[in-house]
Motif scaffolding. Sequence first.
Motif, PDB file in Angstrom:
ATOM      1  N   GLY A  48       0.793  -1.223   0.000  1.00 39.13           N
ATOM      2  CA  GLY A  48       0.000   0.000   0.000  1.00 39.13           C
ATOM      3  C   GLY A  48       0.824   1.270   0.000  1.00 39.13           C
ATOM      4  O   GLY A  48       0.297   2.357  -0.218  1.00 39.13           O
ATOM      5  N   GLY A  49       2.118   1.120   0.275  1.00 38.14           N
ATOM      6  CA  GLY A  49       2.979   2.301   0.320  1.00 38.14           C
ATOM      7  C   GLY A  49       2.595   3.253   1.444  1.00 38.14           C
ATOM      8  O   GLY A  49       2.706   4.469   1.313  1.00 38.14           O
ATOM      9  N   VAL A  50       2.125   2.663   2.557  1.00 40.73           N
ATOM     10  CA  VAL A  50       1.683   3.462   3.697  1.00 40.73           C
ATOM     11  C   VAL A  50       2.433   3.034   4.949  1.00 40.73           C
ATOM     12  O   VAL A  50       3.058   1.983   4.979  1.00 40.73           O
ATOM     13  N   GLY A  51       2.341   3.838   5.982  1.00 40.87           N
ATOM     14  CA  GLY A  51       3.020   3.529   7.230  1.00 40.87           C
ATOM     15  C   GLY A  51       2.102   2.986   8.302  1.00 40.87           C
ATOM     16  O   GLY A  51       2.556   2.628   9.383  1.00 40.87           O
ATOM     17  N   CYS A  52       0.798   2.906   8.005  1.00 41.35           N
ATOM     18  CA  CYS A  52      -0.161   2.449   8.995  1.00 41.35           C
ATOM     19  C   CYS A  52      -1.387   1.882   8.284  1.00 41.35           C
ATOM     20  O   CYS A  52      -1.848   2.449   7.286  1.00 41.35           O
ATOM     21  N   ILE A  53      -1.895   0.765   8.793  1.00 38.55           N
ATOM     22  CA  ILE A  53      -3.112   0.150   8.260  1.00 38.55           C
ATOM     23  C   ILE A  53      -4.073  -0.129   9.406  1.00 38.55           C
ATOM     24  O   ILE A  53      -3.673  -0.153  10.561  1.00 38.55           O
ATOM     25  N   ILE A  54      -5.322  -0.362   9.047  1.00 37.25           N
ATOM     26  CA  ILE A  54      -6.296  -0.674  10.089  1.00 37.25           C
ATOM     27  C   ILE A  54      -6.362  -2.179  10.303  1.00 37.25           C
ATOM     28  O   ILE A  54      -6.031  -2.969   9.423  1.00 37.25           O
ATOM     29  N   VAL A  55      -6.798  -2.550  11.491  1.00 32.46           N
ATOM     30  CA  VAL A  55      -7.105  -3.942  11.809  1.00 32.46           C
ATOM     31  C   VAL A  55      -8.623  -3.990  11.903  1.00 32.46           C
ATOM     32  O   VAL A  55      -9.222  -3.310  12.738  1.00 32.46           O
ATOM     33  N   GLY A  56      -9.233  -4.746  11.008  1.00 30.47           N
ATOM     34  CA  GLY A  56     -10.682  -4.821  10.929  1.00 30.47           C
ATOM     35  C   GLY A  56     -11.157  -4.287   9.597  1.00 30.47           C
ATOM     36  O   GLY A  56     -10.472  -4.403   8.586  1.00 30.47           O
ATOM     37  N   GLY A  94      -8.317  -1.671  15.584  1.00 29.53           N
ATOM     38  CA  GLY A  94      -7.058  -1.035  15.925  1.00 29.53           C
ATOM     39  C   GLY A  94      -6.309  -0.630  14.675  1.00 29.53           C
ATOM     40  O   GLY A  94      -6.836  -0.712  13.567  1.00 29.53           O
ATOM     41  N   VAL A  95      -5.078  -0.197  14.877  1.00 29.09           N
ATOM     42  CA  VAL A  95      -4.192   0.124  13.763  1.00 29.09           C
ATOM     43  C   VAL A  95      -2.838  -0.524  14.017  1.00 29.09           C
ATOM     44  O   VAL A  95      -2.459  -0.771  15.161  1.00 29.09           O
ATOM     45  N   VAL A  96      -2.156  -0.806  12.938  1.00 33.02           N
ATOM     46  CA  VAL A  96      -0.799  -1.347  13.012  1.00 33.02           C
ATOM     47  C   VAL A  96       0.085  -0.493  12.119  1.00 33.02           C
ATOM     48  O   VAL A  96      -0.242  -0.244  10.956  1.00 33.02           O
ATOM     49  N   SER A  97       1.190  -0.050  12.691  1.00 26.37           N
ATOM     50  CA  SER A  97       2.116   0.799  11.951  1.00 26.37           C
ATOM     51  C   SER A  97       3.435   0.066  11.722  1.00 26.37           C
ATOM     52  O   SER A  97       3.684  -0.996  12.300  1.00 26.37           O
TER      53      SER A  97
END
Length: 142
Positions: free
Chosen positions: A50-58, A65-68
Amino acid sequence: MSNNDYDTEEFESRQVYGNSAPITAFMNDEIIGVEPTASLREAAVALENGGVGCIIVGTAENVEGVVSERDILRAVAKGLDLDETPVSTVESTHLKWATPESTVGEVVGEMMNNYVRHVLVGENSTLIGMVHMRDMLAAYLP
Protein backbone atom coordinates in the motif's frame (compact mmCIF):
# COMPACT_ATOMS: atom_id res chain seq x y z
CA MET A 1 23.08 30.47 -0.93
CA SER A 2 23.92 27.15 0.70
CA ASN A 3 21.98 23.93 0.14
CA ASN A 4 20.15 24.50 3.44
CA ASP A 5 18.89 27.99 2.59
CA TYR A 6 15.40 28.54 1.22
CA ASP A 7 14.56 30.88 -1.62
CA THR A 8 12.57 33.33 0.49
CA GLU A 9 10.44 34.64 -2.37
CA GLU A 10 9.44 31.16 -3.50
CA PHE A 11 8.85 30.04 0.08
CA GLU A 12 6.60 33.01 0.87
CA SER A 13 4.60 32.64 -2.35
CA ARG A 14 3.48 29.08 -1.60
CA GLN A 15 0.08 28.36 -0.10
CA VAL A 16 0.06 27.68 3.62
CA TYR A 17 -3.21 26.27 4.92
CA GLY A 18 -2.71 26.39 8.68
CA ASN A 19 -5.02 25.52 11.54
CA SER A 20 -8.35 26.29 9.89
CA ALA A 21 -7.95 23.99 6.88
CA PRO A 22 -10.33 21.01 6.71
CA ILE A 23 -8.73 17.71 7.66
CA THR A 24 -10.23 16.06 4.59
CA ALA A 25 -7.83 18.07 2.42
CA PHE A 26 -4.93 16.15 3.95
CA MET A 27 -6.31 12.71 4.80
CA ASN A 28 -5.54 9.53 2.93
CA ASP A 29 -8.87 8.02 1.89
CA GLU A 30 -7.39 4.76 0.61
CA ILE A 31 -8.26 2.40 3.45
CA ILE A 32 -5.97 -0.61 3.76
CA GLY A 33 -6.65 -3.19 6.40
CA VAL A 34 -6.14 -6.72 7.60
CA GLU A 35 -8.18 -9.07 9.76
CA PRO A 36 -7.18 -9.40 13.44
CA THR A 37 -6.05 -12.97 12.75
CA ALA A 38 -3.64 -11.90 9.98
CA SER A 39 0.01 -12.58 10.70
CA LEU A 40 2.55 -9.83 11.31
CA ARG A 41 4.10 -10.74 7.96
CA GLU A 42 0.76 -10.26 6.21
CA ALA A 43 0.45 -6.86 7.86
CA ALA A 44 3.98 -5.94 6.78
CA VAL A 45 3.19 -6.96 3.21
CA ALA A 46 -0.02 -4.87 3.27
CA LEU A 47 1.98 -1.86 4.50
CA GLU A 48 4.59 -2.33 1.77
CA ASN A 49 2.10 -2.99 -1.03
CA GLY A 50 0.00 0.00 0.00
CA GLY A 51 2.98 2.30 0.32
CA VAL A 52 1.68 3.46 3.70
CA GLY A 53 3.02 3.53 7.23
CA CYS A 54 -0.16 2.45 9.00
CA ILE A 55 -3.11 0.15 8.26
CA ILE A 56 -6.30 -0.67 10.09
CA VAL A 57 -7.10 -3.94 11.81
CA GLY A 58 -10.68 -4.82 10.93
CA THR A 59 -12.93 -3.11 8.40
CA ALA A 60 -14.00 0.46 7.72
CA GLU A 61 -17.24 -0.32 9.56
CA ASN A 62 -15.52 -2.07 12.49
CA VAL A 63 -12.01 -0.77 13.22
CA GLU A 64 -10.41 -2.75 16.05
CA GLY A 65 -7.06 -1.03 15.92
CA VAL A 66 -4.19 0.12 13.76
CA VAL A 67 -0.80 -1.35 13.01
CA SER A 68 2.12 0.80 11.95
CA GLU A 69 5.61 0.16 10.69
CA ARG A 70 6.82 0.91 14.21
CA ASP A 71 4.60 -1.83 15.65
CA ILE A 72 6.07 -4.35 13.22
CA LEU A 73 9.60 -3.17 14.00
CA ARG A 74 9.00 -3.58 17.73
CA ALA A 75 7.72 -7.12 17.11
CA VAL A 76 10.87 -7.95 15.16
CA ALA A 77 13.04 -6.50 17.93
CA LYS A 78 11.23 -8.68 20.47
CA GLY A 79 11.84 -11.76 18.35
CA LEU A 80 8.18 -12.47 17.63
CA ASP A 81 7.51 -14.97 14.85
CA LEU A 82 6.25 -12.91 11.91
CA ASP A 83 4.37 -15.84 10.41
CA GLU A 84 2.74 -17.15 13.59
CA THR A 85 2.00 -14.02 15.60
CA PRO A 86 -1.41 -12.47 14.88
CA VAL A 87 -1.46 -8.77 14.23
CA SER A 88 -3.97 -8.35 17.07
CA THR A 89 -1.12 -8.93 19.57
CA VAL A 90 0.68 -5.73 18.52
CA GLU A 91 -2.12 -3.49 17.26
CA SER A 92 -2.67 -0.10 18.83
CA THR A 93 -6.16 0.24 20.23
CA HIS A 94 -5.72 3.73 21.68
CA LEU A 95 -7.48 5.24 18.67
CA LYS A 96 -8.30 8.87 18.16
CA TRP A 97 -11.02 9.93 15.75
CA ALA A 98 -11.88 13.12 13.90
CA THR A 99 -14.89 14.03 11.79
CA PRO A 100 -14.74 15.35 8.22
CA GLU A 101 -15.61 18.75 9.67
CA SER A 102 -12.53 18.75 11.93
CA THR A 103 -9.82 21.26 11.20
CA VAL A 104 -6.10 20.69 10.95
CA GLY A 105 -5.61 22.62 14.19
CA GLU A 106 -8.04 20.38 16.07
CA VAL A 107 -6.41 17.21 14.77
CA VAL A 108 -2.87 18.42 15.48
CA GLY A 109 -3.98 19.28 19.01
CA GLU A 110 -5.45 15.80 19.42
CA MET A 111 -2.21 14.24 18.20
CA MET A 112 -0.05 16.30 20.52
CA ASN A 113 -2.25 15.94 23.59
CA ASN A 114 -2.59 12.17 23.20
CA TYR A 115 0.87 11.32 21.85
CA VAL A 116 -0.50 9.63 18.72
CA ARG A 117 0.83 9.73 15.18
CA HIS A 118 -2.35 8.68 13.39
CA VAL A 119 -5.90 9.95 13.62
CA LEU A 120 -8.79 8.18 11.96
CA VAL A 121 -11.43 10.22 10.15
CA GLY A 122 -14.93 8.83 10.38
CA GLU A 123 -18.46 9.64 9.43
CA ASN A 124 -21.61 7.82 10.59
CA SER A 125 -19.53 5.23 12.49
CA THR A 126 -17.55 4.38 9.35
CA LEU A 127 -13.89 5.07 8.64
CA ILE A 128 -13.43 7.30 5.60
CA GLY A 129 -9.73 8.10 5.92
CA MET A 130 -6.66 8.52 8.08
CA VAL A 131 -4.12 11.26 8.69
CA HIS A 132 -0.54 10.91 9.85
CA MET A 133 1.45 13.59 11.59
CA ARG A 134 3.52 14.00 8.39
CA ASP A 135 0.30 14.88 6.55
CA MET A 136 -0.19 17.70 9.01
CA LEU A 137 3.15 19.22 8.09
CA ALA A 138 1.78 19.85 4.60
CA ALA A 139 -0.76 22.25 6.10
CA TYR A 140 1.95 24.38 7.65
CA LEU A 141 4.85 24.13 5.23
CA PRO A 142 4.62 25.77 1.85
